[in-house]
Design a protein around this motif. Structure first.
Motif, mmCIF file in Angstrom:
data_model
loop_
_atom_site.group_PDB
_atom_site.id
_atom_site.type_symbol
_atom_site.label_atom_id
_atom_site.label_comp_id
_atom_site.label_asym_id
_atom_site.label_seq_id
_atom_site.Cartn_x
_atom_site.Cartn_y
_atom_site.Cartn_z
ATOM 1 N N GLY A 196 0.770 -1.137 0.048
ATOM 2 C CA GLY A 196 0.028 0.036 0.071
ATOM 3 C C GLY A 196 0.763 1.203 -0.065
ATOM 4 O O GLY A 196 1.756 1.441 0.621
ATOM 5 N N SER A 197 0.586 2.161 -0.905
ATOM 6 C CA SER A 197 1.145 3.577 -0.805
ATOM 7 C C SER A 197 1.181 4.224 0.547
ATOM 8 O O SER A 197 2.206 5.027 0.509
ATOM 9 N N PHE A 198 0.255 3.958 1.130
ATOM 10 C CA PHE A 198 -0.102 4.943 2.359
ATOM 11 C C PHE A 198 0.218 3.950 3.722
ATOM 12 O O PHE A 198 -0.144 4.320 4.682
ATOM 13 N N ASP A 199 1.001 2.795 3.308
ATOM 14 C CA ASP A 199 1.066 1.954 4.656
ATOM 15 C C ASP A 199 2.074 2.263 5.437
ATOM 16 O O ASP A 199 3.153 2.570 5.070
ATOM 17 N N ASN A 200 1.678 2.709 6.807
ATOM 18 C CA ASN A 200 2.588 3.308 7.791
ATOM 19 C C ASN A 200 3.344 2.000 8.491
ATOM 20 O O ASN A 200 3.957 2.512 9.530
ATOM 21 N N LEU A 201 2.570 0.846 8.486
ATOM 22 C CA LEU A 201 3.252 -0.118 9.225
ATOM 23 C C LEU A 201 4.299 -1.066 8.479
ATOM 24 O O LEU A 201 5.280 -1.532 8.933
ATOM 25 N N VAL A 202 4.017 -1.197 7.424
ATOM 26 C CA VAL A 202 5.098 -1.946 6.262
ATOM 27 C C VAL A 202 5.005 -1.114 5.149
ATOM 28 O O VAL A 202 4.382 -1.050 4.299
ATOM 29 N N ASP A 203 6.294 -0.235 5.170
ATOM 30 C CA ASP A 203 6.607 0.744 4.194
ATOM 31 C C ASP A 203 6.616 0.037 2.963
ATOM 32 O O ASP A 203 7.248 -0.780 2.789
ATOM 33 N N PRO A 204 6.113 0.758 1.857
ATOM 34 C CA PRO A 204 6.117 0.022 0.561
ATOM 35 C C PRO A 204 7.638 -0.087 0.138
ATOM 36 O O PRO A 204 7.698 -0.749 -0.651
ATOM 37 N N TYR A 205 8.440 1.105 0.656
ATOM 38 C CA TYR A 205 9.939 0.907 0.126
ATOM 39 C C TYR A 205 10.581 -0.564 0.908
ATOM 40 O O TYR A 205 11.371 -0.890 0.174
ATOM 41 N N SER A 206 10.093 -1.080 1.851
ATOM 42 C CA SER A 206 10.687 -2.110 2.243
ATOM 43 C C SER A 206 10.200 -3.276 1.350
ATOM 44 O O SER A 206 10.943 -4.120 1.431
ATOM 45 N N VAL A 207 8.883 -3.238 0.963
ATOM 46 C CA VAL A 207 8.445 -4.336 -0.084
ATOM 47 C C VAL A 207 9.147 -4.324 -1.139
ATOM 48 O O VAL A 207 9.684 -5.280 -1.791
ATOM 49 N N ILE A 208 9.512 -3.101 -1.890
ATOM 50 C CA ILE A 208 10.443 -2.989 -2.839
ATOM 51 C C ILE A 208 11.767 -3.587 -2.815
ATOM 52 O O ILE A 208 12.058 -4.447 -3.610
ATOM 53 N N MET A 209 12.136 -3.351 -1.424
ATOM 54 C CA MET A 209 13.477 -3.999 -1.104
ATOM 55 C C MET A 209 13.458 -5.522 -1.237
ATOM 56 O O MET A 209 14.472 -6.159 -1.829
ATOM 57 N N GLU A 210 12.418 -6.030 -0.679
ATOM 58 C CA GLU A 210 12.172 -7.560 -0.817
ATOM 59 C C GLU A 210 11.877 -8.107 -2.007
ATOM 60 O O GLU A 210 12.523 -9.011 -2.531
ATOM 61 N N TYR A 211 10.973 -7.295 -3.003
ATOM 62 C CA TYR A 211 11.141 -7.559 -4.254
ATOM 63 C C TYR A 211 12.063 -7.554 -5.153
ATOM 64 O O TYR A 211 12.503 -8.657 -5.895
ATOM 65 N N ASP A 212 13.255 -6.778 -4.648
ATOM 66 C CA ASP A 212 14.708 -6.740 -5.482
ATOM 67 C C ASP A 212 15.326 -8.009 -5.129
ATOM 68 O O ASP A 212 16.350 -8.337 -5.787
ATOM 69 N N GLU A 213 15.159 -8.224 -3.971
ATOM 70 C CA GLU A 213 15.936 -9.430 -3.395
ATOM 71 C C GLU A 213 15.582 -10.909 -3.877
ATOM 72 O O GLU A 213 16.524 -11.757 -4.119
ATOM 73 N N ILE A 214 14.312 -11.055 -4.175
ATOM 74 C CA ILE A 214 13.659 -12.426 -4.868
ATOM 75 C C ILE A 214 14.487 -12.715 -6.148
ATOM 76 O O ILE A 214 14.503 -11.906 -7.264
ATOM 77 N N SER A 215 14.761 -13.964 -6.366
ATOM 78 C CA SER A 215 15.419 -14.295 -7.600
ATOM 79 C C SER A 215 14.485 -14.749 -8.683
ATOM 80 O O SER A 215 15.128 -15.050 -9.681
#
Length: 278
Positions: A196-215
């Protein structure tokens, strides 16, 4: 067919053992395998894992640690295995509260205040502290009031140190000290990640980091917000219970699962960095 489960210590389920408190590791190593074993006994040979928040986290870790040929793909919805500095700052007050109650109980009691506040939710939903939970503009106050009385669970204090450390270091670790984030690079199966772009609990940037890490060569990421064509900027829980989730989020998940079911032609392949609502 779909199955919805209550992890140990959540909903109508309770921690295993009288003295042993629940750990997130237990959900990854025991609860998900137990669920999948049950599903197989029902005659289902292949499946997907779809999980929100902690459900997304555990789905990611199960896929990272298990080469499960029956698992066709996973859909983590705001599933945190890493946290940004901004998220840590927003949750500092909660950590202080946990420190205060630790001498008096072995749990963080969420059900009692949730049930107490339920009748007043329409009046308190605009408070800044509650924006950690979601975007109030994208949630129906009556439905959220019902949800507060049914879905919110108490948290064992055994889980609190893990999240406290994760918020300070930015990483979630197993009980043995190994890193959740580092493990997800092992994921090779199809993945649809939603934030969620407005997610204050799980920041969308942390999800992007995870996405980039997945092979995985077949992975897609949805950032649900107005900038990407959605009706609202989605917060945390409104990704699954928001007033627009049924018409914007669920169809994306359904389409992706159908496209990745064996025997069906893939309408659109993976690899999208950000997909808009359709």
């Amino acid at each position: 067919r779909g199955f919805a489960i209550d992890f140990r210590g959540h909903g109508q389920s309770y921690p295993v053992g009288k003295k042993r408190e629940a750990l997130i590791d237990d959900m990854i190593f025991y609860d998900i395998p137990a669920l999948l074993e049950y599903v197989k006994k029902k005659g289902i040979k292949e499946y997907f894992l779809v999980g929100h928040s902690m459900g997304g986290m555990t789905s990611l870790e199960y896929a990272a640690l298990n080469n499960d040929p029956a698992l066709l793909g996973i859909v983590p919805i705001a599933g945190p295995v890493t946290f940004t500095v901004g998220t840590h700052e927003k949750i500092k007050k909660i950590i202080k509260l946990v420190k205060f109650i630790r001498p008096f109980t072995n749990k963080v009691y969420n059900r009692i205040p949730a049930i107490f506040l339920r009748p007043f939710y329409p009046y308190v939903s605009k408070l800044p502290e509650l924006r950690l939970l979601g975007n109030p503009d994208n949630m129906d106050t009556k439905e959220i009031g019902i949800l507060m009385g049914r879905a919110i669970s108490d948290m064992p204090l055994s889980v609190v140190p893990l999240f406290k450390t994760a918020l300070k270091t930015g990483m979630v670790n197993y009980a043995n000290g190994e890193n959740y984030f580092e493990k997800i690079k092992n994921i090779k199966i199809p993945v649809l990640m939603i934030a969620g772009s407005f997610d204050n609990l799980v920041d969308p940037y942390s999800v992007i980091m995870e996405y980039d890490e997945i092979s995985s060569a077949d992975k897609s990421l949805v950032i649900a917000g107005k900038a990407n064509g959605f009706r609202e900027d989605y917060g945390h829980i409104d990704l699954v219970v928001g007033k627009n989730a049924l018409i914007e989020i669920y169809p994306i998940i359904k389409k992706w699962i159908l496209n990745h079911t064996k025997g069906r032609a893939v309408i659109d392949g993976g690899g999208d960095r950000i997909r808009t609502g359709e």
